[in-house]
Motif scaffolding. Sequence first.
Motif, PDB file in Angstrom:
ATOM      1  N   SER A 110      10.538  16.557 -19.469  1.00 29.59           N
ATOM      2  CA  SER A 110      10.056  15.255 -18.716  1.00 29.59           C
ATOM      3  C   SER A 110       9.721  15.022 -17.757  1.00 29.59           C
ATOM      4  N   PRO A 111       8.750  13.995 -17.244  1.00 28.46           N
ATOM      5  CA  PRO A 111       8.594  13.754 -15.689  1.00 28.46           C
ATOM      6  C   PRO A 111       9.527  13.402 -14.880  1.00 28.46           C
ATOM      7  N   LEU A 112      10.083  14.049 -13.775  1.00 29.97           N
ATOM      8  CA  LEU A 112      10.924  13.801 -12.711  1.00 29.97           C
ATOM      9  C   LEU A 112      11.502  12.345 -11.824  1.00 29.97           C
ATOM     10  N   PHE A 113      10.248  12.074 -11.885  1.00 32.54           N
ATOM     11  CA  PHE A 113       9.761  10.938 -10.523  1.00 32.54           C
ATOM     12  C   PHE A 113       9.744   9.393 -11.898  1.00 32.54           C
ATOM     13  N   PRO A 114      10.555   8.391 -11.917  1.00 38.63           N
ATOM     14  CA  PRO A 114       9.562   7.199 -12.658  1.00 38.63           C
ATOM     15  C   PRO A 114       8.724   6.099 -11.763  1.00 38.63           C
ATOM     16  N   LEU A 115       7.546   5.838 -12.129  1.00 39.75           N
ATOM     17  CA  LEU A 115       6.696   5.314 -10.579  1.00 39.75           C
ATOM     18  C   LEU A 115       7.493   4.247 -10.714  1.00 39.75           C
ATOM     19  N   PRO A 116       7.792   4.007  -9.559  1.00 39.04           N
ATOM     20  CA  PRO A 116       8.716   2.585  -8.985  1.00 39.04           C
ATOM     21  C   PRO A 116       7.474   1.341  -8.427  1.00 39.04           C
ATOM     22  N   THR A 117       8.498   0.197  -9.314  1.00 41.04           N
ATOM     23  CA  THR A 117       7.468  -0.893  -9.305  1.00 41.04           C
ATOM     24  C   THR A 117       7.382  -1.930  -7.700  1.00 41.04           C
ATOM     25  N   TYR A 118       6.474  -1.960  -7.261  1.00 42.27           N
ATOM     26  CA  TYR A 118       6.625  -2.796  -6.314  1.00 42.27           C
ATOM     27  C   TYR A 118       6.969  -4.591  -6.751  1.00 42.27           C
ATOM     28  N   VAL A 119       8.098  -5.156  -5.963  1.00 38.84           N
ATOM     29  CA  VAL A 119       8.675  -6.148  -6.283  1.00 38.84           C
ATOM     30  C   VAL A 119       8.094  -6.946  -5.388  1.00 38.84           C
ATOM     31  N   ASN A 120       7.434  -8.287  -5.716  1.00 41.20           N
ATOM     32  CA  ASN A 120       6.758  -8.837  -4.570  1.00 41.20           C
ATOM     33  C   ASN A 120       7.962 -10.559  -4.755  1.00 41.20           C
ATOM     34  N   THR A 121       9.169  -9.933  -4.299  1.00 41.32           N
ATOM     35  CA  THR A 121       9.753 -11.342  -3.574  1.00 41.32           C
ATOM     36  C   THR A 121       9.541 -12.775  -2.985  1.00 41.32           C
ATOM     37  N   PRO A 122       9.905 -13.844  -3.564  1.00 42.99           N
ATOM     38  CA  PRO A 122       9.918 -14.894  -2.731  1.00 42.99           C
ATOM     39  C   PRO A 122      10.005 -14.627  -1.791  1.00 42.99           C
ATOM     40  N   GLN A 178       0.353  -1.048  -0.161  1.00 36.52           N
ATOM     41  CA  GLN A 178      -0.112   0.464   0.460  1.00 36.52           C
ATOM     42  C   GLN A 178       0.605   1.451  -0.254  1.00 36.52           C
ATOM     43  N   HIS A 179       2.245   1.341   1.010  1.00 32.97           N
ATOM     44  CA  HIS A 179       2.655   2.135   0.816  1.00 32.97           C
ATOM     45  C   HIS A 179       3.410   2.782   0.067  1.00 32.97           C
ATOM     46  N   ILE A 180       4.095   1.164  -0.701  1.00 27.35           N
ATOM     47  CA  ILE A 180       4.441   1.707  -2.780  1.00 27.35           C
ATOM     48  C   ILE A 180       3.180   2.525  -3.976  1.00 27.35           C
TER      49      ILE A 180
END
Length: 361
Positions: free
Chosen positions: A196-208, A176-178
């Motif tokens: 151009s956009p300054l910030f990339p939209l970060p991806t939540y990584v659901n690591t096993p 939820q925080h991501i």
Amino acid sequence: MNIPRRVCQLRPSRVILSGIQPTGIPHLGNYLGALSNWVKLQKSAQPEDKLLFSIVGWHALTLPQDPAALLAARNDMLAVLLAIGIDPNRSILFHQDHNPHHTELSWILSCIAPMGKLRRMTTWKSRLAAARNSGSEDEVDESMLNAGLFMYPVLQAADVLVYKATHVPVGDDQQQHIELTRDLADIFNRTYKGTSPLFPLPTYVNTPSKRILSLKDPTSKMSKSSPDVQSRILLTDTASQIQSKIRAAVTDSIQGITYDPEGRPGTSNLLTILAACTDSDVIQVAKAYESQGHGTLKRDVAEAVEEFLKKPRAQFDRIRLETTYLDEVARRGATRAIEHSKVTMMEVKTRLGLASRVVHR
């Protein structure tokens, strides 16, 4: 004859960031969950990827801390990360509170963060419930909430965005925080437009990762906050302590061993631990023990855990005493982190009207 040229599609470089609170010695669940995945990410990263792993001291302040204990915990956590295999030459390993850009960007983001979105965050409520040993989040008195705990997700967003992180490996409870971090990045990009956009939209990584449960209450996760020290196995536990805790682990009176997380949570938890420590499939492990009793299973689990923790424990015991080395690792990590984040902050300030130019690398 024309020979077609093979086109090699390289994936974009990634900026991977994650953090952990300095709340004492990690337990087996921490190790098999987040920390082991950090090491795997480090090993699998491409040379052009940037990895940042942070000990988030400012986040720890959202709950009461003893200053002397916090200082010791910060140093111990740094020693733990080095002991399990985080390489400070490959990854940027640093204390969050050594880089003031985190709190600077957090204030800026708090000025665009909608209160409605923050009120929908659930982590502060669960943390407050845990801190007060409340049986239910519904029993939490919101008047006891401090502003820092309420703003925790904004600081976490700043942790990510100040390095323009593209991938964030965190637990399910932080997803939820991501999502909020992506929302704040999008709001900033749309409000303070540039070429151009300054910030990339970060991806939540659901690591096993393996969900390791309490040895005394296998309906809940293994936790450092549990008042029962027998419920968890710490990285620093000796072989005899591990054996004692596993021997006293809650199971059931059903004959034979089967993997049934719903019907037999205690037995299944031991099977999960054994499979994780031996890098095996839990179903195959359960099949190998189906005609055995709990005594045999507990003996083998204790031996596997001891073998699994023996090397990092020895490394930790050595590294934690090398205070000069720890200080140097922290100093170099902070220098590298600040070098990375200062460019972002100058770009942020330029778009806000707080600076007149952008400093490039």
